[in-house]
Every structure is written in C-alpha cells, then in structure tokens.
Design a protein around this motif. Structure first.
Motif, PDB file in Angstrom:
ATOM      1  N   ASN A  31       0.824  -1.193   0.000  1.00 39.34           N
ATOM      2  CA  ASN A  31       0.000   0.000   0.000  1.00 39.34           C
ATOM      3  C   ASN A  31       0.867   1.256   0.000  1.00 39.34           C
ATOM      4  O   ASN A  31       0.593   2.221  -0.722  1.00 39.34           O
ATOM      5  CB  ASN A  31      -0.928  -0.010   1.217  1.00 39.34           C
ATOM      6  CG  ASN A  31      -2.064   0.971   1.092  1.00 39.34           C
ATOM      7  OD1 ASN A  31      -2.187   1.707   0.138  1.00 39.34           O
ATOM      8  ND2 ASN A  31      -2.919   0.964   2.087  1.00 39.34           N
ATOM      9  N   TYR A  35       1.171   3.938  -2.977  1.00 44.83           N
ATOM     10  CA  TYR A  35       0.892   5.348  -2.702  1.00 44.83           C
ATOM     11  C   TYR A  35       2.017   6.253  -3.180  1.00 44.83           C
ATOM     12  O   TYR A  35       1.785   7.314  -3.740  1.00 44.83           O
ATOM     13  CB  TYR A  35       0.653   5.554  -1.206  1.00 44.83           C
ATOM     14  CG  TYR A  35       0.327   6.977  -0.844  1.00 44.83           C
ATOM     15  CD1 TYR A  35      -0.934   7.497  -1.103  1.00 44.83           C
ATOM     16  CD2 TYR A  35       1.272   7.805  -0.266  1.00 44.83           C
ATOM     17  CE1 TYR A  35      -1.248   8.800  -0.793  1.00 44.83           C
ATOM     18  CE2 TYR A  35       0.974   9.111   0.059  1.00 44.83           C
ATOM     19  CZ  TYR A  35      -0.289   9.601  -0.209  1.00 44.83           C
ATOM     20  OH  TYR A  35      -0.586  10.905   0.106  1.00 44.83           O
ATOM     21  N   SER A  42      -5.712   5.863  -5.575  1.00 48.10           N
ATOM     22  CA  SER A  42      -6.308   4.583  -5.177  1.00 48.10           C
ATOM     23  C   SER A  42      -5.627   3.974  -3.962  1.00 48.10           C
ATOM     24  O   SER A  42      -6.091   2.971  -3.446  1.00 48.10           O
ATOM     25  CB  SER A  42      -6.254   3.590  -6.333  1.00 48.10           C
ATOM     26  OG  SER A  42      -4.922   3.234  -6.593  1.00 48.10           O
ATOM     27  N   SER A  43      -4.547   4.574  -3.481  1.00 44.58           N
ATOM     28  CA  SER A  43      -3.818   4.020  -2.341  1.00 44.58           C
ATOM     29  C   SER A  43      -3.997   4.827  -1.065  1.00 44.58           C
ATOM     30  O   SER A  43      -3.402   4.508  -0.050  1.00 44.58           O
ATOM     31  CB  SER A  43      -2.329   3.931  -2.668  1.00 44.58           C
ATOM     32  OG  SER A  43      -2.142   3.108  -3.787  1.00 44.58           O
ATOM     33  N   SER A  44      -4.786   5.865  -1.100  1.00 40.35           N
ATOM     34  CA  SER A  44      -5.030   6.681   0.085  1.00 40.35           C
ATOM     35  C   SER A  44      -6.325   6.228   0.755  1.00 40.35           C
ATOM     36  O   SER A  44      -7.362   6.120   0.098  1.00 40.35           O
ATOM     37  CB  SER A  44      -5.143   8.149  -0.305  1.00 40.35           C
ATOM     38  OG  SER A  44      -5.526   8.925   0.806  1.00 40.35           O
ATOM     39  N   PRO A  45      -6.301   5.963   2.066  1.00 44.85           N
ATOM     40  CA  PRO A  45      -7.515   5.497   2.750  1.00 44.85           C
ATOM     41  C   PRO A  45      -8.656   6.513   2.732  1.00 44.85           C
ATOM     42  O   PRO A  45      -9.786   6.169   3.009  1.00 44.85           O
ATOM     43  CB  PRO A  45      -7.058   5.250   4.179  1.00 44.85           C
ATOM     44  CG  PRO A  45      -5.591   5.141   4.120  1.00 44.85           C
ATOM     45  CD  PRO A  45      -5.145   5.935   2.934  1.00 44.85           C
ATOM     46  N   TRP A  50      -9.818   3.276  -2.557  1.00 46.12           N
ATOM     47  CA  TRP A  50      -9.055   2.471  -1.600  1.00 46.12           C
ATOM     48  C   TRP A  50      -9.928   1.404  -0.959  1.00 46.12           C
ATOM     49  O   TRP A  50      -9.485   0.286  -0.721  1.00 46.12           O
ATOM     50  CB  TRP A  50      -8.479   3.375  -0.518  1.00 46.12           C
ATOM     51  CG  TRP A  50      -7.609   2.667   0.464  1.00 46.12           C
ATOM     52  CD1 TRP A  50      -6.272   2.437   0.344  1.00 46.12           C
ATOM     53  CD2 TRP A  50      -8.000   2.099   1.722  1.00 46.12           C
ATOM     54  NE1 TRP A  50      -5.805   1.772   1.446  1.00 46.12           N
ATOM     55  CE2 TRP A  50      -6.845   1.553   2.306  1.00 46.12           C
ATOM     56  CE3 TRP A  50      -9.201   2.001   2.396  1.00 46.12           C
ATOM     57  CZ2 TRP A  50      -6.866   0.928   3.528  1.00 46.12           C
ATOM     58  CZ3 TRP A  50      -9.221   1.362   3.627  1.00 46.12           C
ATOM     59  CH2 TRP A  50      -8.065   0.840   4.178  1.00 46.12           C
ATOM     60  N   TRP A  54      -8.078  -2.131  -1.154  1.00 46.54           N
ATOM     61  CA  TRP A  54      -7.212  -2.478  -0.037  1.00 46.54           C
ATOM     62  C   TRP A  54      -7.944  -2.988   1.195  1.00 46.54           C
ATOM     63  O   TRP A  54      -7.415  -3.830   1.925  1.00 46.54           O
ATOM     64  CB  TRP A  54      -6.362  -1.272   0.361  1.00 46.54           C
ATOM     65  CG  TRP A  54      -5.416  -0.875  -0.704  1.00 46.54           C
ATOM     66  CD1 TRP A  54      -5.576   0.131  -1.606  1.00 46.54           C
ATOM     67  CD2 TRP A  54      -4.175  -1.503  -1.028  1.00 46.54           C
ATOM     68  NE1 TRP A  54      -4.508   0.178  -2.454  1.00 46.54           N
ATOM     69  CE2 TRP A  54      -3.627  -0.811  -2.126  1.00 46.54           C
ATOM     70  CE3 TRP A  54      -3.474  -2.570  -0.493  1.00 46.54           C
ATOM     71  CZ2 TRP A  54      -2.408  -1.166  -2.685  1.00 46.54           C
ATOM     72  CZ3 TRP A  54      -2.257  -2.914  -1.056  1.00 46.54           C
ATOM     73  CH2 TRP A  54      -1.744  -2.220  -2.141  1.00 46.54           C
TER      74      TRP A  54
END
Length: 77
Positions: A31, A35, A42-45, A50, A54
């Motif tokens: 992840n 990021y 797409s990798s940020s909560p 995300w 994830w």
C-alpha cells in the motif's frame, strides 16, 4: 526413531499469528509503495477507490489475527 519425534510441533495460534503479521506487513508495504510510486489516489484510505482495493485484504489479515488470539486464549495446556 520416527520422523514425527524429531519435528518441532507448532501451535495453531502461533502459526496464524505469524502468518497474519507477515500478511499485514506485506499489505502495508504494498500500500505504501503504491501510494508513493504508482497511484496515490487509489492508495489513500481517504479516497473511495481504496475501500474496494485495499480494505478486503486488511480485513482478511485482521480476521486471521483475531482468530489466532481467540484460539490462544481458549487453549488449555
């Protein structure tokens, strides 16, 4: 001497705990790599993408860790 006598026996809760910790570590590393180098959106909560990519993986490894802790607490030696 049988081969089973020389093998070390591992407890199920220990195996599940180690597997869950390794899985969570790999998931966090992937992840973070995604990021920083691939796609920050797409990798940020905090982003909607995300949650579908994830979150299921995090839930799987957390459930492994939860099951391992329940097995360890309920085990009678």
């Amino acid at each position: 001497m049988a081969t089973g006598d020389t093998m070390k026996k591992y407890r199920l809760d220990t195996v599940l705990s180690v597997t869950a910790i390794i899985g969570l570590s790999i998931n966090i590393a992937l992840n973070l790599y995604a990021y920083l180098h691939i796609d920050p959106v797409s990798s940020s909560p905090l982003e909607e993408g995300w949650w579908s990519i994830w979150l299921p993986s995090y839930l799987v490894w957390m459930s492994f860790l939860t099951i391992a802790s329940f097995i360890g607490v309920n085990r009678k030696d």
